[in-house]
Write an enzyme that holds these catalytic residues in place. Structure first.
Site, mmCIF file in Angstrom:
data_model
loop_
_atom_site.group_PDB
_atom_site.id
_atom_site.type_symbol
_atom_site.label_atom_id
_atom_site.label_comp_id
_atom_site.label_asym_id
_atom_site.label_seq_id
_atom_site.Cartn_x
_atom_site.Cartn_y
_atom_site.Cartn_z
ATOM 1 N N HIS A 55 0.829 -1.206 0.000
ATOM 2 C CA HIS A 55 0.000 0.000 0.000
ATOM 3 C C HIS A 55 0.867 1.262 0.000
ATOM 4 O O HIS A 55 1.896 1.326 0.674
ATOM 5 C CB HIS A 55 -0.939 -0.004 1.206
ATOM 6 C CG HIS A 55 -2.064 -0.983 1.054
ATOM 7 N ND1 HIS A 55 -2.814 -1.427 2.109
ATOM 8 C CD2 HIS A 55 -2.570 -1.604 -0.055
ATOM 9 C CE1 HIS A 55 -3.736 -2.277 1.677
ATOM 10 N NE2 HIS A 55 -3.606 -2.405 0.375
ATOM 11 N N HIS A 58 2.619 3.062 2.783
ATOM 12 C CA HIS A 58 3.748 2.359 3.410
ATOM 13 C C HIS A 58 4.986 2.339 2.514
ATOM 14 O O HIS A 58 6.091 2.131 3.031
ATOM 15 C CB HIS A 58 3.343 0.928 3.779
ATOM 16 C CG HIS A 58 2.356 0.864 4.899
ATOM 17 N ND1 HIS A 58 2.686 0.477 6.182
ATOM 18 C CD2 HIS A 58 1.041 1.196 4.939
ATOM 19 C CE1 HIS A 58 1.608 0.556 6.953
ATOM 20 N NE2 HIS A 58 0.598 0.990 6.212
ATOM 21 N N HIS A 110 -4.685 -8.798 5.475
ATOM 22 C CA HIS A 110 -4.880 -7.417 5.039
ATOM 23 C C HIS A 110 -4.574 -7.316 3.545
ATOM 24 O O HIS A 110 -5.346 -6.753 2.771
ATOM 25 C CB HIS A 110 -3.971 -6.506 5.853
ATOM 26 C CG HIS A 110 -4.066 -5.049 5.516
ATOM 27 N ND1 HIS A 110 -5.215 -4.327 5.691
ATOM 28 C CD2 HIS A 110 -3.139 -4.185 5.026
ATOM 29 C CE1 HIS A 110 -5.013 -3.067 5.317
ATOM 30 N NE2 HIS A 110 -3.754 -2.960 4.906
ATOM 31 N N ASP A 127 0.220 -3.342 8.822
ATOM 32 C CA ASP A 127 -1.215 -3.239 9.057
ATOM 33 C C ASP A 127 -1.844 -4.592 9.377
ATOM 34 O O ASP A 127 -3.068 -4.727 9.369
ATOM 35 C CB ASP A 127 -1.909 -2.640 7.823
ATOM 36 C CG ASP A 127 -1.611 -1.160 7.641
ATOM 37 O OD1 ASP A 127 -0.911 -0.577 8.495
ATOM 38 O OD2 ASP A 127 -2.057 -0.593 6.628
#
Length: 255
Positions: A55, A58, A110, A127
């Site tokens: 993501h 990040h 996730h 996460d």
């Protein structure tokens, strides 16, 4: 090594482990600016980057860090959505950075390629695991998420959880709704509120505390099973169903 939490965006944390010689390991730099500013102000420099998942909040700062620090090592999961990686790492690998031993653990749920990193003292969970919560299942399945949380729960309880977001207070509201009789959870909530009033991070937090307080690590307990069963209006006996119900409840929870 000195641990530093660098705020980014609205609620992200970029983590840095700074060695005595000024070299640093940087975890999940979604923005370069907080890293570059702290390094300049405090007299350290990025040496190795660890990435937990793809993501952008990040990994978004990695390219700029590489431009500013040629030769920067970037360890990441085997995922083409992270093109900045200089080395792909996977479950069970043991790597070295600045003389520090780092173990890699696969924790999908996730995202499908999410990994965590842990040293003898710290767990960088991205996460996958938050204080008093866990990440939404964007790509994974309940069995994957359950297996990942169980793996994290089995790590040494003294590890300090360094996760990717400052979600503790909002997670606490849901957790206490689910588990209102948990005295340790009530204490953690009050502690987190005091920390945020003082503009301090609620992290890192000992994994031992999460094992006592985090409902997503307690789906095997009668209290959480009863709460989720009552919420759904049917008795759940399989832990994976409890976790799926709990995650769905949290996804739709409004205070």
């Amino acid at each position: 090594m000195r641990l530093i939490a660098l705020p980014a965006f609205a609620d992200n944390y970029i983590w840095a482990l700074v060695a005595e010689d000024g070299n640093a390991i940087v975890v999940d730099p979604g923005q370069a600016a907080p890293v570059l500013a702290a390094a300049a102000q405090q007299g350290w420099r990025p040496h190795t980057v660890l990435l937990t998942h793809h993501h952008n909040d990040h990994i978004g700062g990695v390219a700029e860090l590489q431009a500013q620090h040629p030769g920067l090592a970037v360890l990441a999961p085997d995922d083409p959505r992270i093109p900045q990686a200089t080395r792909r790492v996977g479950d069970g690998e043991h790597v070295q950075a600045l003389g520090l031993g780092i173990d890699v653990v696969s924790v999908p749920g996730h995202t499908r390629t999410h990994i965590g990193f842990h040293t003898a003292e710290h767990l960088f969970s991205g996460d996958a695991l938050f204080s008093l919560g866990c990440g939404r299942m964007f790509e994974g399945t309940p069995p994957q998420l359950l297996a990942s949380l169980q793996r994290l729960a089995s790590l040494p309880a003294h590890l300090l959880v360094c996760c990717g977001h400052e979600y503790t207070v909002s997670n606490a509201v849901f957790a206490r709704h689910v588990d209102p009789a948990n005295a340790a959870l009530a204490r953690r909530h009050e502690e987190a509120l005091a920390m945020r009033r003082d503009e301090r991070p609620t992290l890192p937090v000992a994994l031992a505390s999460e094992l006592e307080c985090n409902p997503f690590l307690r789906t095997h307990t009668p209290a959480i099973q009863a709460a989720v069963s009552a919420h759904l209006g049917r008795e759940l006996t399989a832990e994976v169903d409890v976790l799926a119900g709990l995650r769905g409840w949290k996804d739709g929870f409004r205070t």
